[in-house]
Design a protein around this motif. Structure first.
Motif, short mmCIF file in Angstrom:
data_model
loop_
_atom_site.label_atom_id
_atom_site.label_comp_id
_atom_site.label_asym_id
_atom_site.label_seq_id
_atom_site.Cartn_x
_atom_site.Cartn_y
_atom_site.Cartn_z
N TYR A 54 0.86 -1.18 0.00
CA TYR A 54 0.00 0.00 0.00
C TYR A 54 0.90 1.23 0.00
O TYR A 54 1.85 1.32 0.78
CB TYR A 54 -0.90 -0.01 1.24
CG TYR A 54 -1.55 1.32 1.56
CD1 TYR A 54 -2.48 1.89 0.70
CD2 TYR A 54 -1.22 2.01 2.73
CE1 TYR A 54 -3.08 3.10 0.99
CE2 TYR A 54 -1.82 3.22 3.04
CZ TYR A 54 -2.75 3.76 2.16
OH TYR A 54 -3.33 4.97 2.45
N LEU B 4 -7.48 -3.41 2.03
CA LEU B 4 -6.52 -2.93 3.03
C LEU B 4 -6.64 -3.68 4.36
O LEU B 4 -6.06 -3.24 5.35
CB LEU B 4 -6.70 -1.44 3.27
CG LEU B 4 -6.10 -0.51 2.21
CD1 LEU B 4 -6.30 0.94 2.59
CD2 LEU B 4 -4.62 -0.79 2.01
N VAL C 245 -3.13 0.65 -3.81
CA VAL C 245 -2.66 -0.68 -3.40
C VAL C 245 -2.35 -1.49 -4.65
O VAL C 245 -3.08 -1.45 -5.62
CB VAL C 245 -3.75 -1.44 -2.59
CG1 VAL C 245 -3.18 -2.74 -2.04
CG2 VAL C 245 -4.30 -0.58 -1.49
N LYS D 96 -3.31 -4.53 5.95
CA LYS D 96 -2.61 -3.38 6.53
C LYS D 96 -3.13 -3.10 7.93
O LYS D 96 -2.38 -2.63 8.81
CB LYS D 96 -2.79 -2.16 5.64
CG LYS D 96 -2.18 -0.88 6.22
CD LYS D 96 -2.43 0.29 5.29
CE LYS D 96 -1.96 1.58 5.93
NZ LYS D 96 -2.79 2.01 7.06
#
Length: 320
Positions: free
Chosen positions: A159, A243, A187, A246
């Motif tokens: 990312y 995400l 991303v 992350k």
């Protein structure tokens, strides 16, 4: 070239130390395109007035790099003058300095940031851009990153939060796709074993190049390359899903079982043995919160997909 400039050049190439004020003047002089031409003529004039000498100089490696420079012609003339003016010039010093001033490529060395299976990391690049690397990921960039370009190579998933610089676009090459941005958040997922490379834009604008095809995508859009069919697909995506790694979350949404296995192996650094034929039509939709243990993950998945499992160290065997 005036007398002051000539004296400054002669002092420098003789190996004498320059004062702070002289060094600033010398730096300005070398960075002035007009004076670069005068410098070449000055060195050639000195060569013509000097006596020939045979000097063993190892310029070939430098000359090879110069051949790709936009200053190729000027630089070749300069190095010819330098090599023939050995009787009056402190060649090793000035050759090195002029090379680094005139040639934009400081180093061809590649630096690599990487994560192992089960490992995540967050880094800040030299230009201030931030990158989060997912498990089992490699990000490479040249040692002179941020000077003449901002080009990176990605294998895995990352990312990016890009620092804006209109003069130096931020370029990430992943497989056959190159994603170019100025200042944005996106991303990229490009694991070698995956059949798909994805570039997903969260903010700003990016241009994606595939062969001779260029596409500009908008926030909320994802461009995916099917490596088997060599086809591009543009669609919407879920930021929460893309995400999740992350945010230390394990999220599956109608995810094919073989993809689930691949993610678990990377996430927990384990090896899973199973018969793909028994699960080829199965998918999984489930969310695991931060730092869920492997045992709990397997327990939930086994109930959803109806299988038995056995864990021995870093090895897991799944049976039906």
């Amino acid at each position: 070239m005036n007398k002051t400039s000539e004296n400054l050049i002669n002092k420098f190439i003789s190996g004498q130390r320059l004062s702070d004020e002289e060094f600033i003047l010398f730096n300005d002089f070398l960075n002035d395109l007009h004076y670069r031409d005068e410098l070449i003529r000055f060195l050639e004039k000195n060569w013509q007035q000097s006596q020939p000498e045979e000097v063993a100089l190892q310029f070939e490696q430098i000359r090879e790099k110069i051949r790709v420079s936009s200053l190729k012609v000027k630089m070749n003339r300069l190095f010819i003058a330098l090599s023939k003016a050995a009787a009056i010039l402190f060649i090793p010093l000035i050759a090195a300095v002029l090379y680094f001033y005139f040639n934009q490529t400081i180093s061809s060395e590649m630096l690599t940031l990487s994560t192992e299976k089960g490992e995540f990391t967050h880094v800040i690049l030299p230009d201030g851009s931030r990158v989060w690397l997912n498990v089992d990921t490699k990000l490479s960039y040249p040692a002179d990153y941020g000077l003449g370009s901002r080009k990176l190579e990605l294998e895995g998933e990352a990312y990016f939060e890009v620092k804006k610089d209109e003069e130096l676009p931020f370029e990430v090459t992943s497989g056959n796709l190159t994603t170019t941005a100025l200042g944005t958040r996106f991303v990229i997922s490009a694991y070698p074993e995956s059949s798909v490379i994805k570039s997903s834009l969260l903010e700003g604008s990016v241009e994606i190049k595939y062969g001779n095809t260029y596409k500009i995508i908008e926030p909320g859009q994802q461009l995916a390359l099917d490596k088997n069919k060599q086809a591009l697909v543009l669609k919407a995506f879920s930021e929460e899903y893309e995400l999740s790694w992350k945010n230390n979350q394990l999220v599956f949404r109608l995810t094919p079982f073989d993809h689930v296995i691949s993610i678990l192996e990377k996430w927990y650094d384990i090896s899973i043995v199973y018969n793909p034929e028994l699960f080829k039509s199965e998918t999984l939709t489930v969310r695991f919160e931060k730092y869920e243990s492997l045992e709990n993950v397997l327990k939930v998945i086994s109930k959803v997909n109806g299988f038995n499992y056995k864990v021995e160290g870093n090895n897991v065997k799944i049976t039906k």
